[in-house]
Design an enzyme around this catalytic site. Structure first.
Site, PDB file in Angstrom:
ATOM      1  CB  THR A   1      -0.929  -0.001   1.228  1.00 20.42           C
ATOM      2  OG1 THR A   1      -1.782  -1.159   1.134  1.00 20.42           O
ATOM      3  CG2 THR A   1      -1.787   1.251   1.287  1.00 20.42           C
TER       4      THR A   1
ATOM      5  CG  ASN B   1      -6.133  -7.568  -6.051  1.00 16.57           C
ATOM      6  OD1 ASN B   1      -6.001  -6.858  -7.049  1.00 16.57           O
ATOM      7  ND2 ASN B   1      -7.046  -7.331  -5.137  1.00 16.57           N
TER       8      ASN B   1
ATOM      9  CD  GLN C   1      -2.069 -10.863  -4.846  1.00 19.67           C
ATOM     10  OE1 GLN C   1      -1.747 -12.057  -4.830  1.00 19.67           O
ATOM     11  NE2 GLN C   1      -2.569 -10.257  -3.776  1.00 19.67           N
TER      12      GLN C   1
ATOM     13  CB  THR D   1      14.313   3.647  11.972  1.00 21.54           C
ATOM     14  OG1 THR D   1      14.528   4.816  12.751  1.00 21.54           O
ATOM     15  CG2 THR D   1      15.395   2.629  12.257  1.00 21.54           C
TER      16      THR D   1
ATOM     17  CB  CYS E   1     -13.358  -8.283   4.757  1.00 16.38           C
ATOM     18  SG  CYS E   1     -13.657  -9.967   4.315  1.00 16.38           S
TER      19      CYS E   1
HETATM   20  N1  PLP Z   1      -1.620  -4.357  -4.378  1.00 15.63           N
HETATM   21  C1  PLP Z   1      -2.170  -5.571  -4.569  1.00 15.63           C
HETATM   22  C2  PLP Z   1      -2.358  -6.091  -5.956  1.00 15.63           C
HETATM   23  C3  PLP Z   1      -2.570  -6.330  -3.463  1.00 15.63           C
HETATM   24  O1  PLP Z   1      -3.111  -7.533  -3.646  1.00 15.63           O
HETATM   25  C4  PLP Z   1      -2.376  -5.805  -2.162  1.00 15.63           C
HETATM   26  C5  PLP Z   1      -2.852  -6.531  -0.975  1.00 15.63           C
HETATM   27  O2  PLP Z   1      -3.721  -7.355  -1.058  1.00 15.63           O
HETATM   28  C6  PLP Z   1      -1.778  -4.543  -2.023  1.00 15.63           C
HETATM   29  C7  PLP Z   1      -1.410  -3.851  -3.163  1.00 15.63           C
HETATM   30  C8  PLP Z   1      -1.518  -3.952  -0.683  1.00 15.63           C
HETATM   31  O3  PLP Z   1      -0.374  -4.555  -0.124  1.00 15.63           O
HETATM   32  P1  PLP Z   1      -0.100  -4.502   1.472  1.00 15.63           P
HETATM   33  O4  PLP Z   1      -1.100  -5.411   2.103  1.00 15.63           O
HETATM   34  O5  PLP Z   1       1.311  -4.988   1.602  1.00 15.63           O
HETATM   35  O6  PLP Z   1      -0.245  -3.092   1.893  1.00 15.63           O
END
Ligand code: PLP
Length: 397
Positions: A70, A163, A191, A249, A337
């Site tokens: 994210t 995903n 993914q 950090t 969810c």
């Molecule tokens: N991008 C994709 C395609 C994902 O499947 C996910 C999580 O399911 C994310 C980004 C977010 O990753 P994170 O959970 O490491 O923040």
């Protein structure tokens, strides 16, 4: 017997990665400190960075460690916009635009909407085909129109593999197309990285996101791989670590675990892909035998080997998931969810599915620890689960 068939949500931590994490976490020093303890931790970080870069075909200087996918996606979208635009939606009299695909993860999609709503970005959400693959012809038309209208595309982000469906996106073709318009491309490979070979240098991408917990490292580590000349503005401020775009950090233990998990995934990739595709096909065939009216999404596309997204008419995702969970089977609806509430699948809707299909989606994702016995446990449980779910929905109606 139960079954964990939700690897795309979080993969089980690889024992070697857990061990590497614990080992590195026992080191004392802050990697930015000048003393010997700090230097030891710094070495762990830099060796891990080199290993991560080597597995992904990148230069160590291109690896920006983050807390996960994210954060990497937000940095790629918002950080890129800020670097080019600052506060306003125009640079040198040209309006700035953002292009993302309709099937992006919310980390990209919501960042793009934020830019449209708060920064005046012209946002184009590029459609996908009925099989869930980026529609390159439609995108080519849009990019031509944008160019004629004098719009400069500041951010272009399309995921490497989806995903929900697992559909692999045409990244090389996209990079070529974007290149003819001088557009730099980011790809969310969160993914894909667990299952597909990635060569960042050869890909022509400007930036790429990965996340540790999708490939066997613990939650809390990820990376944005970004070319040195791809300007990014930091979205939080502090100690100017990680090329100055990701203060904080540096997580040495996470970096170590990510390196170990990536290397392990690369080493077993080819055999694993064959094994998982076999198990997924068995699950898919079994599901269709139990529910012949189920619709399998992206069945005609190249998919990640462990992904299976289906819609089962006459059911609701939440009741199927609940009953599976009672039997010890972990699966998910298409979309994650939010705060425990199962939503309609965003991918099903983007692929042209109905609201009904989006609310009856069921996602199984297989991974390193998945066995044939687990697949069979799910198939043994599904008939009664689906019968009850159909009866429950009939009851409400
Ligand atoms: N991008 C994709 C395609 C994902 O499947 C996910 C999580 O399911 C994310 C980004 C977010 O990753 P994170 O959970 O490491 O923040």
């Amino acid at each position: 017997m139960g079954a964990y068939l939700d690897h795309a949500a979080t993969a089980p931590v690889l024992p070697e990665a857990a061990e590497a994490f614990a080992h590195a976490a026992a080191e004392l020093g802050n990697p930015s400190a000048v003393h010997a303890f700090g230097r030891t931790t710094r070495r762990i970080v830099e060796e891990s960075r080199e290993e991560i870069a080597a597995v992904l075909g990148a230069d160590p200087a291109e690896v920006i460690l983050t807390s996960g996918g994210t954060e990497a996606d937000n940095l790629a979208v918002l950080g890129r916009w800020e670097a080019l635009a600052g506060e306003g939606p125009e640079v040198a009299g040209r309006r700035l635009g953002v292009v993302v695909s309709a099937i992006e993860h919310p980390a990209v999609l919501e960042s793009a909407h934020h830019l449209a709503q708060r920064r005046g970005a012209g946002l184009h959400v590029a459609p996908v085909t009925a099989d869930g693959v980026l529609d390159l012809d439609a995108l080519a038309d849009h990019l031509e129109q944008a160019e004629r209208a004098g719009v400069r595309i500041a951010v272009c982000s399309v995921m490497w593999a989806n995903n929900e469906t697992g559909a692999i996106q045409p990244i090389p073709e996209l990079v070529d197309l974007a290149g003819t318009h001088g557009i730099e491309v980011h790809s969310d490979a969160v993914q894909a990285a667990a299952h597909l070979p990635i060569d960042f240098g050869a890909s022509g991408l400007a930036a790429l996101s990965i996340s540790g917990h999708k490939l066997g490292a613990p939650v809390g580590i990820g990376a944005l791989i970004a070319r040195r000349d791809h300007a990014l503005a930091p979205h939080h401020h502090g100690g100017v670590q990680e090329r100055g775009v990701r203060s904080g950090t540096v997580p040495a233990a996470g970096a170590r675990a990510l390196a170990v998990a990536l290397t392990a995934a690369a080493e077993r990739r080819a055999d694993e892909a064959r094994r998982l595709a076999g198990l997924r096909d068995r699950l898919q065939a079994g599901l269709l035998a139990i529910a012949p009216d189920a619709r399998i999404w992206s069945a005609g596309a190249d998919r990640l080997p462990g992904h299976l997204l289906a819609s089962v008419p006459g059911t609701r995702s939440e009741s199927v998931l609940f009953a599976l969970d009672m039997a010890g089977i972990a699966a998910s609806a298409g979309s994650a969810c939010r705060a425990g509430v199962v939503g309609a699948s965003a991918a099903v809707l983007a692929l042209g599915g109905t609201e009904e299909e989006a609310r009856s989606s069921l996602r199984f994702t297989l991974g390193r620890t998945t066995t044939a016995a687990e697949v069979d446990a799910a198939l043994t449980t599904l008939p009664s689960v689906l019968t009850r779910a159909r009866a429950a929905l009939e009851g409400i109606r």
